[in-house]
Design a protein around this motif. Structure first.
Motif, PDB file in Angstrom:
ATOM      1  N   GLU A 716     -16.854  46.146 105.506  1.00 38.61           N
ATOM      2  CA  GLU A 716     -17.272  44.765 105.369  1.00 38.61           C
ATOM      3  C   GLU A 716     -16.998  44.297 103.948  1.00 38.61           C
ATOM      4  O   GLU A 716     -16.806  45.085 103.032  1.00 38.61           O
ATOM      5  CB  GLU A 716     -18.749  44.598 105.706  1.00 38.61           C
ATOM      6  CG  GLU A 716     -19.699  45.368 104.810  1.00 38.61           C
ATOM      7  CD  GLU A 716     -21.149  45.162 105.213  1.00 38.61           C
ATOM      8  OE1 GLU A 716     -21.941  44.848 104.315  1.00 38.61           O
ATOM      9  OE2 GLU A 716     -21.464  45.308 106.412  1.00 38.61           O
ATOM     10  N   ALA A 717     -16.961  42.940 103.790  1.00 39.92           N
ATOM     11  CA  ALA A 717     -16.754  42.331 102.485  1.00 39.92           C
ATOM     12  C   ALA A 717     -17.500  41.010 102.472  1.00 39.92           C
ATOM     13  O   ALA A 717     -17.747  40.400 103.523  1.00 39.92           O
ATOM     14  CB  ALA A 717     -15.264  42.117 102.209  1.00 39.92           C
ATOM     15  N   HIS A 718     -17.868  40.573 101.285  1.00 32.89           N
ATOM     16  CA  HIS A 718     -18.556  39.285 101.195  1.00 32.89           C
ATOM     17  C   HIS A 718     -18.063  38.526  99.980  1.00 32.89           C
ATOM     18  O   HIS A 718     -17.509  39.088  99.036  1.00 32.89           O
ATOM     19  CB  HIS A 718     -20.070  39.477 101.124  1.00 32.89           C
ATOM     20  CG  HIS A 718     -20.528  40.214  99.902  1.00 32.89           C
ATOM     21  ND1 HIS A 718     -20.757  39.588  98.696  1.00 32.89           N
ATOM     22  CD2 HIS A 718     -20.767  41.528  99.695  1.00 32.89           C
ATOM     23  CE1 HIS A 718     -21.134  40.468  97.802  1.00 32.89           C
ATOM     24  NE2 HIS A 718     -21.140  41.664  98.364  1.00 32.89           N
ATOM     25  N   TYR A 719     -18.239  37.204 100.042  1.00 31.74           N
ATOM     26  CA  TYR A 719     -17.786  36.285  99.000  1.00 31.74           C
ATOM     27  C   TYR A 719     -18.943  35.363  98.684  1.00 31.74           C
ATOM     28  O   TYR A 719     -19.490  34.699  99.567  1.00 31.74           O
ATOM     29  CB  TYR A 719     -16.572  35.511  99.519  1.00 31.74           C
ATOM     30  CG  TYR A 719     -15.976  34.520  98.562  1.00 31.74           C
ATOM     31  CD1 TYR A 719     -15.010  34.916  97.647  1.00 31.74           C
ATOM     32  CD2 TYR A 719     -16.353  33.182  98.577  1.00 31.74           C
ATOM     33  CE1 TYR A 719     -14.436  34.013  96.782  1.00 31.74           C
ATOM     34  CE2 TYR A 719     -15.786  32.272  97.706  1.00 31.74           C
ATOM     35  CZ  TYR A 719     -14.828  32.686  96.810  1.00 31.74           C
ATOM     36  OH  TYR A 719     -14.275  31.790  95.949  1.00 31.74           O
ATOM     37  N   ASP A 720     -19.404  35.337  97.420  1.00 28.15           N
ATOM     38  CA  ASP A 720     -20.578  34.568  97.030  1.00 28.15           C
ATOM     39  C   ASP A 720     -20.183  33.229  96.435  1.00 28.15           C
ATOM     40  O   ASP A 720     -19.216  33.142  95.652  1.00 28.15           O
ATOM     41  CB  ASP A 720     -21.399  35.345  96.006  1.00 28.15           C
ATOM     42  CG  ASP A 720     -22.002  36.603  96.606  1.00 28.15           C
ATOM     43  OD1 ASP A 720     -22.058  36.688  97.846  1.00 28.15           O
ATOM     44  OD2 ASP A 720     -22.401  37.504  95.840  1.00 28.15           O
ATOM     45  N   ILE A 721     -20.925  32.191  96.825  1.00 22.03           N
ATOM     46  CA  ILE A 721     -20.677  30.827  96.335  1.00 22.03           C
ATOM     47  C   ILE A 721     -22.011  30.275  95.846  1.00 22.03           C
ATOM     48  O   ILE A 721     -22.949  30.120  96.638  1.00 22.03           O
ATOM     49  CB  ILE A 721     -20.094  29.917  97.436  1.00 22.03           C
ATOM     50  CG1 ILE A 721     -18.822  30.555  98.032  1.00 22.03           C
ATOM     51  CG2 ILE A 721     -19.793  28.544  96.890  1.00 22.03           C
ATOM     52  CD1 ILE A 721     -18.324  29.866  99.262  1.00 22.03           C
ATOM     53  N   HIS A 722     -22.119  29.994  94.563  1.00 22.48           N
ATOM     54  CA  HIS A 722     -23.345  29.427  93.995  1.00 22.48           C
ATOM     55  C   HIS A 722     -23.257  27.902  94.060  1.00 22.48           C
ATOM     56  O   HIS A 722     -22.321  27.292  93.529  1.00 22.48           O
ATOM     57  CB  HIS A 722     -23.523  29.873  92.549  1.00 22.48           C
ATOM     58  CG  HIS A 722     -23.672  31.340  92.405  1.00 22.48           C
ATOM     59  ND1 HIS A 722     -24.897  31.960  92.415  1.00 22.48           N
ATOM     60  CD2 HIS A 722     -22.751  32.323  92.270  1.00 22.48           C
ATOM     61  CE1 HIS A 722     -24.735  33.251  92.278  1.00 22.48           C
ATOM     62  NE2 HIS A 722     -23.428  33.502  92.184  1.00 22.48           N
TER      63      HIS A 722
END
Length: 957
Positions: A716-722
């Motif tokens: 799995e992979a994730h991408y964070d957006i503030h």
């Protein structure tokens, strides 16, 4: 009848105590406790008066008459007192007590006396912490306790009662002295310092030191120390004569006994080998020729005689037929007779005694002829015109450098060797052209040094060119002529020739065409020869290739699979490869190509998506087809399994990064807000390679950490957006500095996350409509605007700026009035003292680390102060890049900006900015990381703060 207090006391004196309260109530007295107290005091006064007034020395009879009056009657009573003479009922006995115990004296009188006294050596004793004086309740028994008795308490104890006196001595037994730690035996090197020490149970002792029973006194040789309970004797500059038995005697007052402890001091001279000898042995090895005798003699100094041990290569040497070891009081000798090369090595002499050890190391080099060259001779070339060979140098050169190699040769079947050449020692190859094609030879190689020639390294039979063999077969004759066939004669001839020669005469020649015939022989002789065979050309046959190596998959997709392999090691070279495959549901192999594959890579196309296939391959040439090699596992027609990931290599499109979703099988996509799956107000669209998240009319509570999560069977992979939905007003703050206004506002997320983003500050006079730039490239959320005119009103504006453009402006609500200081000219001038405004160069905002995608621009900034104005120098690593054309920098108003256009992987590294003026210097550094594809969470870049009511649009392609 009313009675007064005196009368009431008389009444109570006749009433039992238990009826006091009742009688008091009858007569109207409520303070019966007070009456009771006065009654007790009255009785006590009468007793004291009687005891004070009556005293006598001899036997005496005294009559007392008491008259008591009551309202109704009067009474008379008499008491007769008889007194006995004072005496001690027992004698005061001598007392013996152990030191630190409590001494107790006790005596009893025949009657009580007012003046009783304890005395020590005639001095009256008083009660204190040391002395405890006790009298019994009846005043007849008197006790004296002397606590923690010491030798100073030895003396006479006496008691006085009236005219009577008794005395007794107090005897104190001293506590025996004990040694907590005794003297210990000491070994000391000559000229060294010996220390004997002990610890006793008491510090109040007198010490005496003896050597061999004779008292010794304090001197330059002997130092005697006694502190507290510890005592020590120090012997300086010890000599051999100082060896002996030393005793310490401890004595104490009032104790006739002597206490002692004994130890031995041994002064030794440790083994010592002169430094010059050690240096000589280390610098120059002991060299001897093979067959000679090696004598190794090493002088030393030591007392007593040390143990002598010899070691070779770490193993102790023992005496045997060829090895003799001798030792005297001043040297050690090792003799090795009839030395051989194997005796070479590291020799160590070890001297050891109780007071130390010494070691000497040397190298024994026995010179001899070298060992033979190493290994099997490798034939680099073997043709009919040349034979070239290679070998390895000898493992042991015999202690001398090998000067050259000698090569000899002989024909197989011959006995004589012929020297065919020499080569220098730096070469281990040799080639000769003095050969005849088809003949067999044998070579041998000698290594030579100054001591002689080694044993030879011999080769096996070597043919000049590969021998060609032709195999023929035949059938026995139909009749043997009455005698069994004893053998056959095989003959050959060149095609077109009539000359038949035996096949054993000379070897056949390559590429020559021959015919053969056979003649049977029995006891009667040879028969008729057979018919000539068909002609055959003499040449090496072609062998089928061996097994293909390393068959493996290099790539795959939904319709094709690419494979690669290596040529076989065995057999002749292949001319091509036959690649076969079969599906998982069939056992029949089919060829992937109609003709053999010529290379070592091939892509099999036209496959069914996600179908499993098996492959095998065989090499082929003119000699035939090799054995098949099958791929160990089946392969699916699909991209190789891979965990999901984001491809962030694409450049930004407007304000949103382009993210390509990769993974096999395709991953599932989940949107999260603050770690919880989103639901309700958002609109999510998905496709095979991207996902879009949209919120119409954002609210402040939509701020938070948004995360896109990709997951498949392999990871799995994730991408964070503030995202922050906020917009704070500009807050002007008054500063103490005249004609300035300090502005403060809330950070936009872009400046926090984008190294390229910054603020631009503008001002406008309230009387005009024109905005003027007050400052650029501001990175904090606070700035002081200067140069404002007093008495005027100003509006202020803040704009966020990045590589894409400018955000919407953020304006102050009201105009800010710069007040005039009306009283500024109405004060008394003070004497002016010039102030030193100089200060050393100093960073107020250092560099920050940067991570930039390859191909993008990188801008890094820092702020500094300093007076005089500092000079700025830029470094990459330790290289000065200030004047480098690749880098652009600007340094104004205390802000230094370094810009690196279109960064590459070579631009990664540490960057340093150094500032310096006459008062000092300072450096700050940062690290630039250039990556090809991002894998860490990044923040979305917006042109301005999102406002309530705007769209929130998050996308990942």
């Amino acid at each position: 009848k009313v009675v007064d207090e005196k009368e009431m006391l008389e009444i109570l004196s006749k009433v039992p105590k238990k009826d006091f309260e009742k009688v008091c109530m009858e007569y109207g007295f409520t303070d019966f406790r007070g009456l009771l107290k006065k009654l007790k005091e009255m009785k006590k006064k009468v007793e004291v008066e009687v005891s004070d007034t009556i005293s006598f020395k001899n036997t005496l009879h005294i009559h007392f008459y008491f008259l008591f009056f009551t309202p109704a009657h009067s009474y008379l009573s008499s008491v007769i007192l008889t007194d006995e003479p004072l005496s001690f009922l027992a004698e005061l006995k001598p007392l013996k007590v152990t030191e630190r115990q409590t001494a107790v004296f006790e005596i009893r009188l025949s009657k009580k006396v007012p003046n009783f006294t304890w005395k020590f050596n005639g001095k009256e004793l008083k009660r204190d912490d040391k002395y405890e004086i006790i009298s019994s309740d009846d005043g007849l028994t008197h006790t004296l306790k002397i606590k923690d008795v010491r030798p100073s308490d030895i003396g006479e104890i006496s008691v006085e009662a009236g005219d009577l006196v008794q005395k007794a001595p107090l005897i104190i037994e001293r506590i025996p002295i004990k040694f907590i730690s005794n003297l210990k035996n000491v070994r000391v090197k000559e000229k060294g310092k010996a220390c004997l020490e002990c610890e006793l149970t008491s510090k109040d002792v007198t010490l005496k030191w003896l050597k061999n029973g004779v008292a010794i006194q304090r001197s330059n040789k002997y130092s005697m120390n006694h502190e507290g309970k510890r005592a020590e004797l120090i012997i300086d500059d010890a000599e051999l004569t100082d060896s002996g038995e030393y005793t310490v005697i401890a004595m104490q007052d009032n104790d006739p006994k002597e206490y002692y402890s004994t130890a031995n001091v041994t002064v030794e001279d440790p083994p010592v080998i002169d430094e010059s000898v050690l240096e000589l042995l280390a610098a120059h090895p002991v060299t001897v020729k093979a067959g000679h005798t090696a004598n190794i003699k090493i002088p030393f100094k030591a007392k007593p005689m040390p143990k002598v041990s010899w070691f070779k290569d770490g193993i102790e040497v023992t005496e045997e037929q060829k090895i003799v070891m001798e030792k005297t009081s001043n040297y050690a000798l090792l003799t090795i007779n009839n030395c051989v090369r194997e005796d070479s090595g590291n020799i160590m002499l070890k001297l050891k005694s109780d007071c130390g050890s010494a070691v000497a190391n040397l190298f024994l080099n026995v010179l001899d002829k070298p060992k033979p060259p190493q290994g099997k001779v490798e034939l680099l070339e073997r043709t009919g015109k040349c034979i070239k060979m290679k070998w390895k140098a000898p493992k042991d050169n015999g202690g001398k450098q090998v000067t050259h190699f000698i090569i000899e040769r002989k024909m197989v079947g011959k006995r004589s060797w012929i020297k065919v050449g020499e080569v220098e020692s730096k070469h281990t190859t040799f080639a000769t052209d003095k050969v005849e094609e088809g003949r067999a030879y044998q070579f041998r190689i000698f290594a030579v040094n100054s001591e002689g020639m080694s044993e030879p390294l011999e080769t096996e039979e070597v043919f000049a060119g590969e021998p060609i063999a032709i195999t023929i077969t035949w059938n026995p004759p139909a009749t043997d002529g009455g005698s069994p066939v004893q053998g056959y004669i095989v003959e050959r001839r060149k095609k077109g020739s009539n000359l038949w020669v035996p096949v054993t005469k000379d070897p056949v020649k390559e590429d020559t065409e021959y015919e053969f015939r056979v003649t049977a022989v029995n006891r009667a002789g040879p028969g008729q020869p057979s018919m000539p065979s068909s002609s055959v050309i003499a040449k090496d046959p072609i062998k089928p290739p061996g097994l293909v190596k390393g068959l493996h998959v290099i790539d795959s997709c939904n319709s094709s699979i690419s494979l690669a392999w290596e040529e076989p090691d065995q057999g002749d070279l292949p001319s091509g490869y036959i690649l076969e495959m079969r599906a998982e549901d069939t056992k029949e192999w089919t060829k992937c190509t109609k003709i053999p594959v010529s290379g070592t890579v091939y892509t099999v196309g036209g496959l069914q998506e996600r179908q499993k296939y098996f492959f095998r391959i065989r090499a082929v040439n003119e000699g035939g087809v090799g054995e098949p090699v099958e791929l160990e596992e089946g392969v699916f027609a699909m991209p190789p399994p891979a965990p999901p990931k984001f491809d962030l290599s694409a450049r930004p499109l407007l304000y949103f990064p382009i993210c390509l979703v990769q993974g096999s099988p395709p991953p599932t996509v989940t949107w999260l807000k603050d770690g919880v799956p989103t639901k309700g107000r958002e609109s999510i669209t998905k496709s095979k390679h991207h996902s879009q998240f949209l919120i119409h009319s954002t609210k402040r509570f939509d701020s938070g950490l948004y995360q896109i999560l990709l997951k498949n069977d392999y990871g799995e992979a994730h991408y964070d957006i503030h995202v922050q939905i906020s917009r704070g007003p500009i807050q002007p703050l008054v500063e103490e500095v005249p004609n300035t206004v300090t502005l403060k506002w809330d950070h936009t997320p872009d400046v926090m996350d984008d190294g390229h983003a910054h603020y631009v500050i503008l001002k406008r006079d309230a009387s005009t409509a024109t905005w003027f730039t007050a400052a650029e490239k501001v990175y904090s959320n606070k700035y002081t605007v200067t140069g404002l005119l007093p008495g005027r009103k100003y509006f202020f504006r803040v704009i966020a700026r990045n590589d894409i453009g400018d955000s919407d402006p953020l304006d102050s609500k009201d105009a800010w009035h710069i007040t005039k200081d009306k009283e500024r000219f109405n004060f008394k001038m003070k004497e002016y003292h010039e102030k030193d405004w100089r200060h050393a160069a100093h960073f107020i905002t250092p560099l920050k680390n940067h991570a930039v995608c390859r191909g993008h621009d990188c801008t890094m900034s820092c702020a500094y102060i300093g007076n005089p104005r500092p000079t700025v120098t830029l470094y990459k690593g330790n290289v000065n890049i200030t004047a480098h054309s690749k880098f652009w920098y600007n340094s104004t108003s205390g802000v230094c900006t370094l810009m690196i256009p279109t960064v590459t992987s070579k631009d990664s590294g540490d960057y340093t900015i150094a500032i310096e003026n006459e008062l000092g210097q300072e450096k700050c550094s940062c690290t630039l990381t250039v990556y090809g594809k991002l894998s860490s969470p990044l923040a979305l870049f917006f042109g301005n703060d999102s406002l309530p009511g705007m769209y929130l649009h998050l996308g990942c392609l």
